[in-house]
Each structure stands twice: as structure tokens, then as C-alpha cells.
Design a protein around this motif. Structure first.
Motif, PDB file in Angstrom:
ATOM      1  N   GLY A  35       0.898  -1.269   0.030  1.00  0.00           N
ATOM      2  CA  GLY A  35      -0.029  -0.089   0.153  1.00  0.00           C
ATOM      3  C   GLY A  35       0.813   1.192  -0.077  1.00  0.00           C
ATOM      4  O   GLY A  35       0.468   2.280   0.620  1.00  0.00           O
TER       5      GLY A  35
ATOM      6  N   ARG B 110       2.675   5.763   1.510  1.00  0.00           N
ATOM      7  CA  ARG B 110       1.752   5.879   2.599  1.00  0.00           C
ATOM      8  C   ARG B 110       2.824   6.790   3.751  1.00  0.00           C
ATOM      9  O   ARG B 110       3.880   6.643   3.583  1.00  0.00           O
ATOM     10  CB  ARG B 110       1.351   4.595   3.534  1.00  0.00           C
ATOM     11  N   GLU B 111       2.261   7.336   4.705  1.00  0.00           N
ATOM     12  CA  GLU B 111       2.726   8.127   5.554  1.00  0.00           C
ATOM     13  C   GLU B 111       3.930   7.628   6.239  1.00  0.00           C
ATOM     14  O   GLU B 111       4.834   8.389   6.699  1.00  0.00           O
ATOM     15  CB  GLU B 111       1.800   9.129   6.331  1.00  0.00           C
TER      16      GLU B 111
END
Length: 142
Positions: free
Chosen positions: A21, A24-25
Motif C-alpha cells: 500500500g 503511505r505516511e
């Protein structure tokens, strides 16, 4: 640690991005294709992806260490130590398979191929999971 390998342009990075994913941060992506050497500060992330390991190996060889294999093992152990320091951390290493085909005539290129193969063997032995990606399809080896 998760090691992902396969041929050049076979979809390794795309597969990792989909599987984890990314972007992402809490993730950082370091590419050996964009810089000659990995200067990595892992401290603020829970997912670290390092791609272009074969370029990292080449750079270590060019630095003229007395034992490139020892230097590579030291880096690997540092990366694994980061992963084990805190719950939930994940290290993903991506390396292109350069060991197939014709053996290079140039001595430096042969060394690069050999040290990359040895480094990938070390990574595979220490990895929790190993996947090979061919044409975008994964096959779990470990």
C-alpha cells in the motif's frame, strides 16, 4: 525482512507498492537507481523499502573496501536491527537478478555479479519471506 527479486523490468517495484500500500505516511522508499549510495535515516518510519540493491553492491565495491562482502553484511545487519528494534517495523529489500546470462568479460563487472549473488544469498538466509517476480506475477520461495 522481505526480499523481493526477479529480472529487470519485471514489475518488482509495482508489486511491492501494491502489496504494501505504498505510498503511505509511515513508509520511506529508497532507490539505488536515483542515487549512487543509500544514506538512510530510518528513525521515523515503520516501513522501509530499499530497491536497487545491485547498484548498492556496485557502489560498495567501488569504495575499495578490503572486504566488500563484510561491508555488505554490516549494512544488512544494521537494516535488520532497525526492523527488530520496534514492533510493527517492516523492511522490504528489492534486488534485480543479474546472475543469469553471459559472464561479463570485464573484471569489475564479474566482481559485481559475484558479490551481488553472495549478498542476495545472505539476504535470503536472513529474510522471513522471499518472493520472485516474473512479468508481474509473484512466486513465494520462502
Amino acid at each position: 525482512m522481505h526480499f523481493v527479486t526477479g529480472g529487470a523490468f519485471n514489475g518488482k517495484a509495482k508489486w511491492v507498492k501494491k502489496t504494501y500500500g505504498v505510498p503511505r505516511e509511515d513508509a520511506a522508499w529508497f532507490s539505488g537507481y536515483e542515487s549512487e549510495y543509500f544514506h538512510i535515516d530510518f528513525s521515523t518510519y515503520s516501513l522501509i523499502v530499499i530497491e536497487g540493491l545491485e547498484n548498492f553492491v556496485r557502489q560498495v565495491i567501488r569504495e575499495n573496501h578490503s572486504d566488500p562482502r563484510e561491508r555488505l553484511e554490516k549494512h544488512l545487519k544494521t537494516w535488520i536491527a532497525w526492523e527488530k528494534e520496534a514492533y510493527g517495523r517492516q523492511l522490504v529489500l528489492i534486488g534485480t537478478d543479474i546472475g543469469k546470462g553471459i559472464v561479463p568479460m570485464n573484471k569489475e563487472d564479474r566482481m559485481w555479479r559475484d558479490y551481488t549473488g553472495w549478498f542476495y544469498q545472505d539476504i535470503t538466509m536472513m529474510a522471513d519471506q522471499v518472493d520472485i517476480i516474473w512479468y508481474g506475477l509473484s512466486h513465494q520461495l520462502k
